[in-house]
Design a protein around this motif. Sequence first.
Motif, PDB file in Angstrom:
ATOM      1  N   ARG A 133       0.824  -1.210   0.000  1.00  0.00           N
ATOM      2  CA  ARG A 133       0.000   0.000   0.000  1.00  0.00           C
ATOM      3  C   ARG A 133       0.856   1.257   0.000  1.00  0.00           C
ATOM      4  N   ALA A 134       1.938   1.248   0.770  1.00  0.00           N
ATOM      5  CA  ALA A 134       2.805   2.426   0.851  1.00  0.00           C
ATOM      6  C   ALA A 134       4.156   2.017   1.425  1.00  0.00           C
ATOM      7  N   VAL A 135       5.165   2.860   1.131  1.00  0.00           N
ATOM      8  CA  VAL A 135       6.520   2.632   1.650  1.00  0.00           C
ATOM      9  C   VAL A 135       7.003   3.937   2.271  1.00  0.00           C
ATOM     10  N   TYR A 136       7.491   3.867   3.510  1.00  0.00           N
ATOM     11  CA  TYR A 136       7.974   5.048   4.208  1.00  0.00           C
ATOM     12  C   TYR A 136       9.466   4.878   4.485  1.00  0.00           C
ATOM     13  N   VAL A 137      10.245   5.923   4.171  1.00  0.00           N
ATOM     14  CA  VAL A 137      11.699   5.853   4.307  1.00  0.00           C
ATOM     15  C   VAL A 137      12.166   6.966   5.238  1.00  0.00           C
ATOM     16  N   SER A 138      12.947   6.600   6.259  1.00  0.00           N
ATOM     17  CA  SER A 138      13.421   7.578   7.237  1.00  0.00           C
ATOM     18  C   SER A 138      14.700   8.248   6.755  1.00  0.00           C
ATOM     19  N   ASP A 139      15.145   9.215   7.515  1.00  0.00           N
ATOM     20  CA  ASP A 139      16.480   9.783   7.312  1.00  0.00           C
ATOM     21  C   ASP A 139      17.518   8.733   7.703  1.00  0.00           C
ATOM     22  N   ALA A 140      18.780   8.994   7.380  1.00  0.00           N
ATOM     23  CA  ALA A 140      19.870   8.095   7.761  1.00  0.00           C
ATOM     24  C   ALA A 140      20.426   8.515   9.119  1.00  0.00           C
ATOM     25  N   GLY A 141      20.803   7.533   9.935  1.00  0.00           N
ATOM     26  CA  GLY A 141      21.357   7.823  11.247  1.00  0.00           C
ATOM     27  C   GLY A 141      21.945   6.578  11.873  1.00  0.00           C
ATOM     28  N   ASP A 142      22.502   6.727  13.061  1.00  0.00           N
ATOM     29  CA  ASP A 142      23.088   5.556  13.724  1.00  0.00           C
ATOM     30  C   ASP A 142      21.985   4.688  14.315  1.00  0.00           C
ATOM     31  N   VAL A 143      22.385   3.541  14.835  1.00  0.00           N
ATOM     32  CA  VAL A 143      21.432   2.539  15.288  1.00  0.00           C
ATOM     33  C   VAL A 143      20.498   3.058  16.377  1.00  0.00           C
ATOM     34  N   SER A 144      20.959   4.003  17.185  1.00  0.00           N
ATOM     35  CA  SER A 144      20.140   4.510  18.295  1.00  0.00           C
ATOM     36  C   SER A 144      18.989   5.382  17.811  1.00  0.00           C
ATOM     37  N   GLN A 145      18.999   5.788  16.523  1.00  0.00           N
ATOM     38  CA  GLN A 145      17.944   6.651  15.986  1.00  0.00           C
ATOM     39  C   GLN A 145      16.753   5.858  15.442  1.00  0.00           C
ATOM     40  N   LEU A 146      16.903   4.541  15.319  1.00  0.00           N
ATOM     41  CA  LEU A 146      15.871   3.746  14.648  1.00  0.00           C
ATOM     42  C   LEU A 146      14.522   3.801  15.359  1.00  0.00           C
ATOM     43  N   GLY A 147      14.528   3.817  16.698  1.00  0.00           N
ATOM     44  CA  GLY A 147      13.266   3.910  17.442  1.00  0.00           C
ATOM     45  C   GLY A 147      12.547   5.211  17.158  1.00  0.00           C
ATOM     46  N   LYS A 148      13.308   6.307  17.106  1.00  0.00           N
ATOM     47  CA  LYS A 148      12.715   7.618  16.811  1.00  0.00           C
ATOM     48  C   LYS A 148      12.152   7.636  15.388  1.00  0.00           C
ATOM     49  N   TYR A 149      12.886   7.031  14.447  1.00  0.00           N
ATOM     50  CA  TYR A 149      12.418   6.997  13.060  1.00  0.00           C
ATOM     51  C   TYR A 149      11.092   6.243  12.945  1.00  0.00           C
ATOM     52  N   ARG A 150      10.971   5.116  13.671  1.00  0.00           N
ATOM     53  CA  ARG A 150       9.714   4.368  13.601  1.00  0.00           C
ATOM     54  C   ARG A 150       8.546   5.195  14.139  1.00  0.00           C
ATOM     55  N   GLU A 151       8.761   5.909  15.229  1.00  0.00           N
ATOM     56  CA  GLU A 151       7.705   6.758  15.794  1.00  0.00           C
ATOM     57  C   GLU A 151       7.288   7.837  14.796  1.00  0.00           C
ATOM     58  N   GLN A 152       8.258   8.476  14.150  1.00  0.00           N
ATOM     59  CA  GLN A 152       7.951   9.523  13.172  1.00  0.00           C
ATOM     60  C   GLN A 152       7.130   8.965  12.011  1.00  0.00           C
ATOM     61  N   ILE A 153       7.541   7.801  11.532  1.00  0.00           N
ATOM     62  CA  ILE A 153       6.816   7.176  10.422  1.00  0.00           C
ATOM     63  C   ILE A 153       5.406   6.780  10.854  1.00  0.00           C
ATOM     64  N   SER A 154       5.276   6.218  12.058  1.00  0.00           N
ATOM     65  CA  SER A 154       3.971   5.779  12.551  1.00  0.00           C
ATOM     66  C   SER A 154       2.997   6.944  12.672  1.00  0.00           C
ATOM     67  N   VAL A 155       3.487   8.077  13.193  1.00  0.00           N
ATOM     68  CA  VAL A 155       2.637   9.276  13.322  1.00  0.00           C
ATOM     69  C   VAL A 155       2.164   9.729  11.952  1.00  0.00           C
ATOM     70  N   TYR A 156       3.096   9.773  11.009  1.00  0.00           N
ATOM     71  CA  TYR A 156       2.752  10.227   9.659  1.00  0.00           C
ATOM     72  C   TYR A 156       1.775   9.256   8.988  1.00  0.00           C
ATOM     73  N   ALA A 157       2.075   7.953   9.092  1.00  0.00           N
ATOM     74  CA  ALA A 157       1.237   6.947   8.423  1.00  0.00           C
ATOM     75  C   ALA A 157      -0.165   6.903   9.013  1.00  0.00           C
ATOM     76  N   SER A 158      -0.293   7.072  10.332  1.00  0.00           N
ATOM     77  CA  SER A 158      -1.606   6.983  10.974  1.00  0.00           C
ATOM     78  C   SER A 158      -2.508   8.162  10.644  1.00  0.00           C
ATOM     79  N   SER A 159      -1.925   9.284  10.246  1.00  0.00           N
ATOM     80  CA  SER A 159      -2.730  10.482   9.953  1.00  0.00           C
ATOM     81  C   SER A 159      -2.936  10.695   8.461  1.00  0.00           C
ATOM     82  N   HIS A 160      -2.404   9.786   7.631  1.00  0.00           N
ATOM     83  CA  HIS A 160      -2.546   9.921   6.188  1.00  0.00           C
ATOM     84  C   HIS A 160      -3.064   8.617   5.595  1.00  0.00           C
ATOM     85  N   ILE A 161      -3.675   8.749   4.434  1.00  0.00           N
ATOM     86  CA  ILE A 161      -4.126   7.580   3.692  1.00  0.00           C
ATOM     87  C   ILE A 161      -3.235   7.441   2.464  1.00  0.00           C
ATOM     88  N   HIS A 162      -2.527   6.335   2.390  1.00  0.00           N
ATOM     89  CA  HIS A 162      -1.623   6.117   1.277  1.00  0.00           C
ATOM     90  C   HIS A 162      -1.915   4.779   0.621  1.00  0.00           C
TER      91      HIS A 162
END
Length: 524
Positions: free
Chosen positions: A263-292
């Motif tokens: 249905r859709a593909v979301y791609v985060s910015d690049a960062g070290d391993v400790s940023q992955l949790g933050k990236y998932r939260e950002q994507i989840s917020v965006y995906a939950s408020s949009h229809i793709h």
Amino acid sequence: MNLLIVDDEVITTQVLKEKLNRKYLGISSIFTAYSVDMAEKILQKENVEIILCDVEMPRANGLEILEWVRNNQKEAEFLFLTSHEKFEYIFSAMQQGASDYLLKPIDISKIEQALFKITEKVRKQKQLNEIQEYWNYGKRRILKALWRNIIFGEISGQENIFREIEKQGLERDIGCSYILVLVLFQKENVFRKKEPQGLNQFIIDNVLAEALTEKFEMANCVHWEENDDYYVAVVSEKQKEDVEARMEKVKSVLEYYFDCPVRAVYVSDAGDVSQLGKYREQISVYASSHIHEGGKVFFIHGQEKGQEKMAYRLNTKFVLQCFERGERVKLLEYLQKSILNVQKKDSEKILLEYFQMDLLQISGAYLHQHDINTEFLFTDEGYKKTWLKSHSSTFFMIQWSAYYVNKIFDSIKNGERGNDIVDNMVTYIHKHYEENINRNMLAKKVGFSPEYIGKIFKRKTGMGINEYINTIRIEKARNLLETTDYKIIDIALMVGYDNMPYFSSVFKKYVGVSPAEYKKDNLK
């Protein structure tokens, strides 16, 4: 374990096949070939672990078989037989990994000794491979669990993450830069096939890992379900700019197995391993408020402050006009185009919610104006189901609006049919008022429930069925009392009352005096 004997001397080959002690060697099947071509055909069909091969044969030699096996990446151990010792043959064979060679004439005991060493070697290697595979499988599970904990924030901070890696004995360098690729699937499209769910997950992980990870790491794929959606997050070392092109290939491969899965593909910015949790939260917020939909790739750069959205406005006059004229298809086409335009203009879910509220307000006003009861919506399971899904995609919003509008048109149609039903009941009452008629009997006549005919009768006439029947009967009774010399009890029976006290009670209620008083004052 299988053995292939290759020798142009048919008798030698048959003797070896018959004399070798299969039980001692642990060999289950022995295949024979008399040429290189014949040997290659057998090797293409059968799983052969050991090849006992003559070096010198007409038109070709055993070294060519060895070379063919290595070039085709087949695993097999070689034991060569030769009539005379030639250094160049021996050297070439050993260079390509042959296990041993023996000189002719054949000595079965020596051949069995040499084969026994080779079978033991193969057996031990299989055991090592199984142990290694088990260990690798365990490591993959540990690594997958680690990635899941990182992207869901169960483990945060570089130090804690590296400490967990060391604790699990992964010995893995994950200090490079990563992007998080979150792939959204329609769950029912992925898992409605008969194959086990685990197999479908394996296919998805396999395809995504090959496209998005450096070393084909399926452990980098973490999947979970939310309502009707299926998510796979891939921890990728690729450049984010390459993802769009890679996902096009991924979608074409997955469409071979599933029906329009991505249905859709979301791609985060690049960062070290400790940023992955933050990236998932950002994507989840965006995906939950949009229809793709449609598998489009979206690059997420963190949470951006949203602007206030203007509510989508339907053409009220046009919608009401369609309801009034019964133009069902015309209205459904207009609503579908409106929904697609909303999504094309902006993918935020709130705009679809505005569209839905606008349609409910317009249709609600129409239903109220025409005194159409909306109870059918609250008790209809199909409506509830489409309502719950309506905000998740344009497809489901179109499905809900079609269901809702069709229910309204069906209700209008039933209302029009209800008018005909009431007219038929009124006609019947006027013809049969003197008979024992009531709401239940009339319901059987018209084929609807007593409750339904009671509602539509009162809606049109302003009174209940029994009240209407009494009105007709009392009017007829007044006429008979005024114009005839019939006894009052006879008149009661003639207009449908077989109980004199009840007739008197009803008459007095509607006229204000008893039948006897009315007859005395109005007899002509």
